[in-house]
Scaffold this motif. Sequence first.
Motif, PDB file in Angstrom:
ATOM      1  N   PHE A 258      -5.299  -5.536   4.435  1.00 10.79           N
ATOM      2  CA  PHE A 258      -5.348  -6.987   4.290  1.00 10.79           C
ATOM      3  C   PHE A 258      -4.786  -7.385   2.928  1.00 10.79           C
ATOM      4  O   PHE A 258      -5.175  -6.824   1.902  1.00 10.79           O
ATOM      5  N   LEU A 259      -3.877  -8.371   2.918  1.00 14.59           N
ATOM      6  CA  LEU A 259      -3.242  -8.822   1.683  1.00 14.59           C
ATOM      7  C   LEU A 259      -4.185  -9.742   0.916  1.00 14.59           C
ATOM      8  O   LEU A 259      -4.763 -10.674   1.483  1.00 14.59           O
ATOM      9  N   THR A 260      -4.331  -9.458  -0.395  1.00 12.05           N
ATOM     10  CA  THR A 260      -5.263 -10.240  -1.210  1.00 12.05           C
ATOM     11  C   THR A 260      -4.525 -11.262  -2.075  1.00 12.05           C
ATOM     12  O   THR A 260      -4.439 -11.124  -3.289  1.00 12.05           O
ATOM     13  N   GLY A 261      -3.958 -12.246  -1.436  1.00  8.07           N
ATOM     14  CA  GLY A 261      -3.424 -13.411  -2.140  1.00  8.07           C
ATOM     15  C   GLY A 261      -2.338 -13.105  -3.145  1.00  8.07           C
ATOM     16  O   GLY A 261      -1.442 -12.320  -2.902  1.00  8.07           O
ATOM     17  N   GLY A 262      -2.458 -13.760  -4.330  1.00 10.08           N
ATOM     18  CA  GLY A 262      -1.393 -13.737  -5.312  1.00 10.08           C
ATOM     19  C   GLY A 262      -1.227 -12.460  -6.078  1.00 10.08           C
ATOM     20  O   GLY A 262      -0.314 -12.353  -6.900  1.00 10.08           O
ATOM     21  N   TRP A 263      -2.079 -11.463  -5.854  1.00 10.73           N
ATOM     22  CA  TRP A 263      -1.945 -10.220  -6.613  1.00 10.73           C
ATOM     23  C   TRP A 263      -1.326  -9.104  -5.799  1.00 10.73           C
ATOM     24  O   TRP A 263      -1.261  -7.984  -6.240  1.00 10.73           O
ATOM     25  N   PHE A 264      -0.885  -9.411  -4.583  1.00 11.16           N
ATOM     26  CA  PHE A 264      -0.014  -8.530  -3.813  1.00 11.16           C
ATOM     27  C   PHE A 264      -0.652  -7.230  -3.336  1.00 11.16           C
ATOM     28  O   PHE A 264       0.034  -6.392  -2.759  1.00 11.16           O
ATOM     29  N   SER A 265      -1.937  -7.003  -3.580  1.00 12.75           N
ATOM     30  CA  SER A 265      -2.530  -5.720  -3.199  1.00 12.75           C
ATOM     31  C   SER A 265      -3.076  -5.774  -1.778  1.00 12.75           C
ATOM     32  O   SER A 265      -3.492  -6.818  -1.276  1.00 12.75           O
ATOM     33  N   LEU A 266      -3.065  -4.597  -1.134  1.00 15.16           N
ATOM     34  CA  LEU A 266      -3.590  -4.435   0.208  1.00 15.16           C
ATOM     35  C   LEU A 266      -4.911  -3.682   0.129  1.00 15.16           C
ATOM     36  O   LEU A 266      -5.022  -2.687  -0.595  1.00 15.16           O
ATOM     37  N   VAL A 267      -5.918  -4.167   0.863  1.00 12.21           N
ATOM     38  CA  VAL A 267      -7.251  -3.580   0.792  1.00 12.21           C
ATOM     39  C   VAL A 267      -7.831  -3.442   2.196  1.00 12.21           C
ATOM     40  O   VAL A 267      -7.272  -3.941   3.165  1.00 12.21           O
ATOM     41  N   GLY A 268      -8.959  -2.750   2.288  1.00  9.08           N
ATOM     42  CA  GLY A 268      -9.652  -2.615   3.565  1.00  9.08           C
ATOM     43  C   GLY A 268      -9.607  -1.195   4.100  1.00  9.08           C
ATOM     44  O   GLY A 268      -8.994  -0.296   3.505  1.00  9.08           O
ATOM     45  N   PRO A 269     -10.264  -0.949   5.240  1.00  8.83           N
ATOM     46  CA  PRO A 269     -10.357   0.400   5.808  1.00  8.83           C
ATOM     47  C   PRO A 269      -9.006   1.033   6.104  1.00  8.83           C
ATOM     48  O   PRO A 269      -8.826   2.242   5.891  1.00  8.83           O
ATOM     49  N   ALA A 270      -8.054   0.246   6.601  1.00 11.22           N
ATOM     50  CA  ALA A 270      -6.739   0.814   6.916  1.00 11.22           C
ATOM     51  C   ALA A 270      -6.046   1.304   5.650  1.00 11.22           C
ATOM     52  O   ALA A 270      -5.356   2.341   5.663  1.00 11.22           O
ATOM     53  N   THR A 271      -6.228   0.580   4.552  1.00 15.90           N
ATOM     54  CA  THR A 271      -5.638   0.976   3.275  1.00 15.90           C
ATOM     55  C   THR A 271      -6.242   2.289   2.795  1.00 15.90           C
ATOM     56  O   THR A 271      -5.528   3.219   2.398  1.00 15.90           O
TER      57      THR A 271
ATOM     58  N   THR B 287       0.763  -1.884 -14.408  1.00 15.05           N
ATOM     59  CA  THR B 287       1.376  -0.909 -13.502  1.00 15.05           C
ATOM     60  C   THR B 287       2.728  -1.413 -13.006  1.00 15.05           C
ATOM     61  O   THR B 287       3.620  -0.610 -12.709  1.00 15.05           O
ATOM     62  N   THR B 288       2.908  -2.715 -12.929  1.00 13.88           N
ATOM     63  CA  THR B 288       4.231  -3.261 -12.603  1.00 13.88           C
ATOM     64  C   THR B 288       5.244  -2.864 -13.663  1.00 13.88           C
ATOM     65  O   THR B 288       6.391  -2.533 -13.356  1.00 13.88           O
ATOM     66  N   GLN B 289       4.825  -2.863 -14.930  1.00 13.51           N
ATOM     67  CA  GLN B 289       5.728  -2.434 -15.999  1.00 13.51           C
ATOM     68  C   GLN B 289       6.035  -0.935 -15.901  1.00 13.51           C
ATOM     69  O   GLN B 289       7.141  -0.511 -16.232  1.00 13.51           O
ATOM     70  N   VAL B 290       5.076  -0.141 -15.452  1.00 13.80           N
ATOM     71  CA  VAL B 290       5.352   1.282 -15.204  1.00 13.80           C
ATOM     72  C   VAL B 290       6.440   1.404 -14.149  1.00 13.80           C
ATOM     73  O   VAL B 290       7.391   2.186 -14.284  1.00 13.80           O
TER      74      VAL B 290
ATOM     75  N   THR C 293       0.369  -1.791  -3.085  1.00 13.33           N
ATOM     76  CA  THR C 293       0.749  -3.030  -3.753  1.00 13.33           C
ATOM     77  C   THR C 293       2.139  -3.471  -3.325  1.00 13.33           C
ATOM     78  O   THR C 293       3.127  -2.757  -3.560  1.00 13.33           O
ATOM     79  N   VAL C 294       2.229  -4.635  -2.709  1.00 17.76           N
ATOM     80  CA  VAL C 294       3.481  -5.106  -2.137  1.00 17.76           C
ATOM     81  C   VAL C 294       4.535  -5.317  -3.216  1.00 17.76           C
ATOM     82  O   VAL C 294       5.706  -4.973  -3.032  1.00 17.76           O
ATOM     83  N   ASN C 295       4.156  -5.859  -4.373  1.00 20.17           N
ATOM     84  CA  ASN C 295       5.180  -6.136  -5.385  1.00 20.17           C
ATOM     85  C   ASN C 295       5.745  -4.856  -5.984  1.00 20.17           C
ATOM     86  O   ASN C 295       6.927  -4.794  -6.332  1.00 20.17           O
ATOM     87  N   VAL C 296       4.942  -3.803  -6.084  1.00 18.02           N
ATOM     88  CA  VAL C 296       5.463  -2.511  -6.548  1.00 18.02           C
ATOM     89  C   VAL C 296       6.527  -2.010  -5.578  1.00 18.02           C
ATOM     90  O   VAL C 296       7.605  -1.552  -5.994  1.00 18.02           O
ATOM     91  N   ALA C 297       6.248  -2.107  -4.296  1.00 20.30           N
ATOM     92  CA  ALA C 297       7.224  -1.675  -3.288  1.00 20.30           C
ATOM     93  C   ALA C 297       8.499  -2.495  -3.370  1.00 20.30           C
ATOM     94  O   ALA C 297       9.614  -1.953  -3.304  1.00 20.30           O
ATOM     95  N   MET C 298       8.365  -3.803  -3.540  1.00 22.68           N
ATOM     96  CA  MET C 298       9.545  -4.661  -3.620  1.00 22.68           C
ATOM     97  C   MET C 298      10.342  -4.412  -4.893  1.00 22.68           C
ATOM     98  O   MET C 298      11.576  -4.456  -4.892  1.00 22.68           O
ATOM     99  N   GLU C 299       9.649  -4.140  -5.988  1.00 25.01           N
ATOM    100  CA  GLU C 299      10.342  -3.825  -7.240  1.00 25.01           C
ATOM    101  C   GLU C 299      11.226  -2.589  -7.076  1.00 25.01           C
ATOM    102  O   GLU C 299      12.261  -2.464  -7.730  1.00 25.01           O
TER     103      GLU C 299
END
Length: 276
Positions: A167-180, A127-130, A146-152
């Motif tokens: 909540f940020l899930t480490g090295g894969w830049f995705s946000l998860v949890g009820p707020a997401t 999806t980053t390549q998309v 996804t934080v890296n998609v936004a930054m791209e």
Amino acid sequence: MTFLLKPLLPVSDLLTPDNAAAVRAQTIVEKLLQAGTVAVDELAAQFGVSVATVRRDLMELEQRGRLRRTHGGAVPREPLLYEPFRYDSSFHEQIDRNLAEKRRIGLAAAALIQPGEIISLTAGTTTTQVTRSLRPGAGVTVVTNTVNVAMELSHRSDVRVFVTGGFLTGGWFSLVGPATAQALGQFFVDKVFIGVNGIDAQKGLTSLHPEEAAIIQVMVRQAKQRIVVADHTKLGTVTTSLICPAAEVHRLITDTGATDEQVAPFCALGIEVLRV
């Protein structure tokens, strides 16, 4: 079914000289995404222009953040957010795995996006390549967890970006949890592009992480069209957490490494399979 990328326009097909530079710029970016590198001499010959003209094109694209010039050519520009992972071998192994295939898939997926659409993108290297393949002047809204998609896309004035909380899930830049999930539930989108760890005709789309699977479920539910972007190694693979049944997918974009035997079960479900 095999989907072929639209061939690059030859300079002789340009309608007016005014759009020549714009067409060259788009062609350079697409060629870079396909091949991973471009050479000044080859571009000059392709376009029928001088080397100096191509160098000016590359300079302007570099200033717009679309590439990094090298001696005699250019390579893709990697955003600074990846700098902390430069020496993380596991991260780069994922990024570089089947890279050429992922680039072709990204270009094919981006070609389906129409101006004015609202799209969503899940986490993942494909999806980053998309994201990187969105055409100049795309005129779309991107909804992502996804934080890296936004930054791209942060330098793209032609793309409006909504990023969820969570909540940020480490090295894969995705946000998860009820707020997401709550934030994503506020949007109905035209297309969702789904990255998966596995897709099987019987077992469905799966993720290695249950928290990520739960978020993608919301994105799938909110989308009119559901498009999986996955290289051939993901086909027939089943991992930990179910996202949704394969029958809920409208399109599967994969690469030419996928065999007829691999794609047949998806075609039988009525999924349009594009091999690029």
